[in-house]
Scaffold this active site. Sequence first.
Site, mmCIF file in Angstrom:
data_model
loop_
_atom_site.group_PDB
_atom_site.id
_atom_site.type_symbol
_atom_site.label_atom_id
_atom_site.label_comp_id
_atom_site.label_asym_id
_atom_site.label_seq_id
_atom_site.Cartn_x
_atom_site.Cartn_y
_atom_site.Cartn_z
ATOM 1 N N GLY A 45 -9.214 7.644 -5.650
ATOM 2 C CA GLY A 45 -8.476 6.393 -5.652
ATOM 3 C C GLY A 45 -9.118 5.434 -4.666
ATOM 4 N N CYS A 46 -9.055 4.143 -4.954
ATOM 5 C CA CYS A 46 -9.699 3.163 -4.064
ATOM 6 C C CYS A 46 -8.993 3.113 -2.711
ATOM 7 C CB CYS A 46 -9.759 1.790 -4.711
ATOM 8 S SG CYS A 46 -8.212 1.185 -5.399
ATOM 9 N N ASN A 47 -7.673 3.146 -2.699
ATOM 10 C CA ASN A 47 -6.942 3.188 -1.433
ATOM 11 C C ASN A 47 -7.247 4.484 -0.689
ATOM 12 O OD1 ASN A 47 -5.684 0.771 -2.130
ATOM 13 N ND2 ASN A 47 -3.815 1.741 -2.845
ATOM 14 N N ALA A 48 -7.288 5.574 -1.441
ATOM 15 C CA ALA A 48 -7.540 6.877 -0.835
ATOM 16 C C ALA A 48 -8.919 6.930 -0.187
ATOM 17 C CB ALA A 48 -7.400 7.969 -1.884
ATOM 18 N N THR A 61 -10.638 4.427 1.080
ATOM 19 C CA THR A 61 -10.635 3.609 2.302
ATOM 20 C C THR A 61 -10.047 4.380 3.471
ATOM 21 O OG1 THR A 61 -10.249 1.709 0.836
ATOM 22 C CG2 THR A 61 -10.096 1.320 3.194
#
Length: 342
Positions: free
Chosen positions: A148-151, A153
């Site tokens: 995931g993109c948030n994950a 980061t």
Amino acid sequence: MTHSIAILGASGYTGAELVRLIATHPDLRIAALSGERKAGQPMAAVFPHLRHLDLPDLVKIEEIDFSGIDLAFCALPHATSQAVIKELPRDLKIVDLSADFRLRDPAAYEKWYGKPHAAPEMQAEAVYGLTEYYREEIRAARLVAGTGCNAATGQYALIPLIKAGAIDLDEIVIDLKAGVSGAGRALKENLLHAELSEGFHAYAAGGVHRHLGEFDQEFSKAAGRPVEVQFTPHLIPANRGILATVYLRGEAGAIHDALASAYKDETFIQVLPLGEHPSTRHVRGSNFVHIGVVADRRPGRAMVIAALDNLTKGSSGQAIQNANLMLGLDEAAGLMLAPCFP
């Protein structure tokens, strides 16, 4: 040697980003593009910014001949992705950009995504796609599960600190802001311009965001014991970018040293001088991550601030980085585009 690739789900934002990046890749050739609702249309009609490229028209997945394809990027929604991937040829290399194969435990997938996994035998086969931490496993993999993109980061900011014992594991707060393209291209009322612009709001607050499953999995693995973080994402009226501010108990100097040491040889991760912090505008359209460390006014507390582009390093750029490893290519091939500024 040029490798032929297919992009499944090419009519979405991550599909378009894959096309943009592969257009200048020296070793990849786009042989097939699928888009179920847009089948029969040229990519120029779906994404006019790509009209200068010589691309195949969009087709349905069942129309693709995979016999000449070396690798497929699967940029489909979760649940759809697992159903499609389990029917693809077993000798085809696959990079999945959805959430379907990120969580190793089938029970964890059911908890966070609300239904049993449809291909649990493939879930066990998949390698987690955080490139800098699973590089050797990715080289040998047939199926790689993009993060995931948030994950991604949060993990770039925290995994070195967890491994180094530089922070209190029971006091981690991730306050994250994300651009609207992370929600995908489907029409949604809350993403209309009049609903989103000039506003700024939290969502999935209170520990219900699905990327917490990835945080739990990867942080606990790094620590060797269960780690649960406090995480609140916010939607900002910007097209691209993620900025995560992570509040920690630990000494800023030791935190900075741990990050700088962990990433000193990494092409795409830049640790800024102590006291400087990044901006999403400085990584826009690129595969780079910028990380800064700032001491808090209270002794023994610090902030780590990380920025990346959700469509590039958070998704499609990461996918190409992993594909490069799977195909035996230079890991950075096609990914050294400078950020677009201003």
